[in-house]
Structures are given as structure tokens and as C-alpha cells.
Design an enzyme around this catalytic site. Structure first.
Site, PDB file in Angstrom:
ATOM      1  N   ASP A   1       0.850  -1.235   0.161  1.00 42.02           N
ATOM      2  CA  ASP A   1       0.045  -0.115  -0.005  1.00 42.02           C
ATOM      3  C   ASP A   1       0.900   1.294  -0.100  1.00 42.02           C
ATOM      4  OD1 ASP A   1      -2.009   1.796   0.507  1.00 42.02           O
ATOM      5  OD2 ASP A   1      -2.564   1.231   2.407  1.00 42.02           O
TER       6      ASP A   1
ATOM      7  N   ARG B   1     -13.920  -4.771  -5.656  1.00 42.10           N
ATOM      8  CA  ARG B   1     -14.488  -3.837  -4.866  1.00 42.10           C
ATOM      9  C   ARG B   1     -15.991  -3.892  -5.133  1.00 42.10           C
ATOM     10  NH1 ARG B   1     -11.308  -0.019  -2.484  1.00 42.10           N
ATOM     11  NH2 ARG B   1     -13.318   0.268  -1.267  1.00 42.10           N
TER      12      ARG B   1
END
Ligand code: CP
Ligand code: NVA
Length: 298
Positions: free
Chosen positions: A217, A285
Site C-alpha cells: 500500500d 471492490r
């Protein structure tokens, strides 16, 4: 009243049913047999920037029969200091559910307490549950059951995404390794609260060895911009690149929640070589959040 406020607050059974629901949503996109949000309006309250979370909820809510109202915090009275509990009570009288991206975990929890409508954490400084549900689903699609696998997070191990991974590991029974420099490991209090098989280390090579999944990330999460220079300096040895991926299991998945900063947490060649998985994560998602919305309405 059900909410999705964190991975910490979900049981393994609920995670399992959301993952199964994600597969159903993906397979039946465009021909869903039920519209659980028919006649509903959902507020999307965002205090931070977003591409994936915003678009996937806007599209997902509509595909389930609902409508959305995008409310950037800076454009409503919340941004001028109106208390969250008042904003929550107003929205709770008018809309049917809320998706809230903000800073403090306490803000999302307070909103849920006062609004009286299903509330979803769309990212706080503490957790990013929607991301991790989509990631778990992606790993399952590519590699099957997570039990017994090794997932290695490299980079800012104290960020929201890493925290949510810590709770996921405890619930789903896989080994999580976190490779991060001193000062960037998950809080010891959080590790104790989560339990599970989480190994924190500073040595990237040791962490990557034999991993099934390498995950990273950004080094500078939203809200941490003032620490950029210090973070880039301290985290520079924690890049996912060819040297690191060669240490993982052959064919290991390389994952990134996006947005990606090439040359920082991942190099260009590694990113592009793994773009198929990374953009599956982004697409998932949508499917995972539709499963969350259906579960909240159940
Ligand atoms: N991964 C993710 O949450 O992306 P956005 O910030 O674009 O929503
Ligand atoms: N840790 C990152 C995640 C972005 C989706 C952030 O909070 O900015």
C-alpha cells in the site's frame, strides 16, 4: 441494525457469507434476481479523496436498485464544524443507508450510533474493511482457500489496510507477515486484541521468503502528508520489486490496493507484470461491496 464498521467487528461466518455473496454478485452482474436497495437513497459522505471506493459504491448501489447522494464533507456543514452526531441524525431521517470515509474510527462509529441507518466504513485511519473483503475474494478466486497460506504485507505496516489484514488473519486462519521498519509496525495493543498468527519483522527478505501473496500500500496514507519526507526516507528499503518477488513462492500473487506510486512502494515492472491481479482487486471492490449491501439489508 447491521453495519460494516471494521474487519475486527465481523465474525468469520459473516466474512465467509460476504465472500460467497461476492462470487454470486460477480456471476450475476447484469441479471440480478433481486434488487435489495429498490426505492432507497444512500448517502456517500467522503472527507477524503477516492476513486475506487466512490465509483464502486455509486455503481453497486444503483445496480441493486438504489440511488446515491454524494456528499463531500467540504461541501456540507460537517466541513464547517457541524457535529457528526447532528449530521448523522439529519441523514438518518432522510436516507436509508450511509457510506462514510473519514479520519477517526470513532467518527464512523459515532455516525452509526446516531444515524439509525446501516453504515459502512469506506476507510478510516484505523481500518479499510471494504478493501480487505475484496482482497480476500480476489485471493480466493486466484488461489482458493486462504487457510494455511502466507500473506506478506510490505511497507507501512501501521496503516489502515495493514490493520484490517491483521484482523482478517486472526479470523480466517492464515499466516500474516508484516515487513516494516521500526515505528511502522501495527500497534502492539492491536496485535494483542486481534490474536492470530501475525509475525512482524524488519527484514523484507525473511518476510517474503515462501509467501503466497505479497501485498503493499502507499507509504504516505491520506492525512499523513506532513510526514511525507520522513516516510519516504524510512520506508525506502520496503519496496515490492523483482528482488523481493523472486523470494516468494513461484507464481505468488502481488497485490496493491491502489492508488500506486511507482518507484516508491512498488516498481513499475513489478506493478505492470501483476496488473491483472491488481485490477481484479479493484474490480472486485464492486462485487464485494454489493455483497456487503445485500448482507446489510438481509
Ligand atoms: N483502494 C481504495 O480505496 O481506493 P480509493 O482511495 O480510490 O477509493
Ligand atoms: N492507506 C491508504 C489507502 C488508500 C486506499 C490511505 O489511507 O491513503
Amino acid at each position: 441494525m447491521k453495519h460494516l464498521l471494521s474487519i475486527e467487528s465481523l465474525s468469520a461466518t459473516v466474512i465467509e457469507s460476504i465472500l460467497q455473496g461476492s462470487a454470486v454478485m460477480k456471476a450475476s452482474r447484469g441479471h440480478h434476481t433481486s434488487q435489495p436497495l429498490q426505492g432507497q437513497v444512500w448517502a456517500m459522505l467522503f472527507s477524503k479523496a477516492s476513486t475506487r471506493t466512490r465509483v464502486s459504491f455509486e455503481v453497486g448501489i444503483r445496480e441493486l436498485g438504489g440511488q446515491t447522494l454524494f456528499l463531500p464533507a467540504s461541501e456540507i456543514q460537517l466541513g464547517r464544524g457541524e457535529p457528526i452526531k447532528d449530521t448523522a441524525r439529519v441523514l438518518g431521517r432522510m436516507v436509508h443507508g450511509a457510506v462514510f470515509r473519514t479520519f477517526g474510527q470513532n467518527e464512523v462509529e459515532e455516525f452509526a450510533d446516531y444515524a439509525g441507518i446501516p453504515t459502512i466504513n469506506a476507510l478510516t485511519d484505523a481500518e479499510h474493511p471494504c478493501q480487505i473483503l475484496a482482497d480476500l475474494f480476489t485471493i480466493r478466486e486466484h488461489r482458493g482457500d486462504l487457510a494455511g497460506k502466507v500473506v506478506t504485507f510490505i511497507g507501512d505496516g501501521a496503516c489502515n489496510v495493514a490493520n484490517s489484514w491483521v484482523f482478517a488473519a486472526a479470523k480466517l486462519g492464515f499466516e500474516l507477515r508484516i515487513a516494516a521498519p521500526k515505528g511502522f509496525h501495527p500497534a502492539s495493543e492491536l496485535l494483542a486484541r486481534a490474536g492470530g498468527r501475525v509475525r512482524c519483522m524488519e527484514d523484507v527478505a525473511e518476510a517474503a521468503a515462501g509467501s503466497d501473496v505479497l501485498y503493499t500500500d502507499v507509504w504516505v496514507s491520506m492525512g499523513k502528508e506532513a510526514e511525507s519526507a520522513e516516510r519516504l526516507e524510512k520506508l525506502k528499503g520496503y519496496q515490492v520489486n523483482g528482488t523481493v518477488t523472486r523470494l516468494a513462492k513461484p507464481g505468488a500473487l502481488v497485490m496493491h490496493c491502489l492508488p500506486a506510486y511507482r518507484g516508491k512502494e512498488i516498481d513499475e515492472a513489478t506493478f505492470e507484470a501483476n496488473a491483472g491481479t491488481i485490477f481484479d482487486q479493484a474490480e472486485n471492490r464492486l462485487h464485494a461491496q454489493k455483497a456487503v449491501l445485500a448482507w446489510l439489508r438481509d
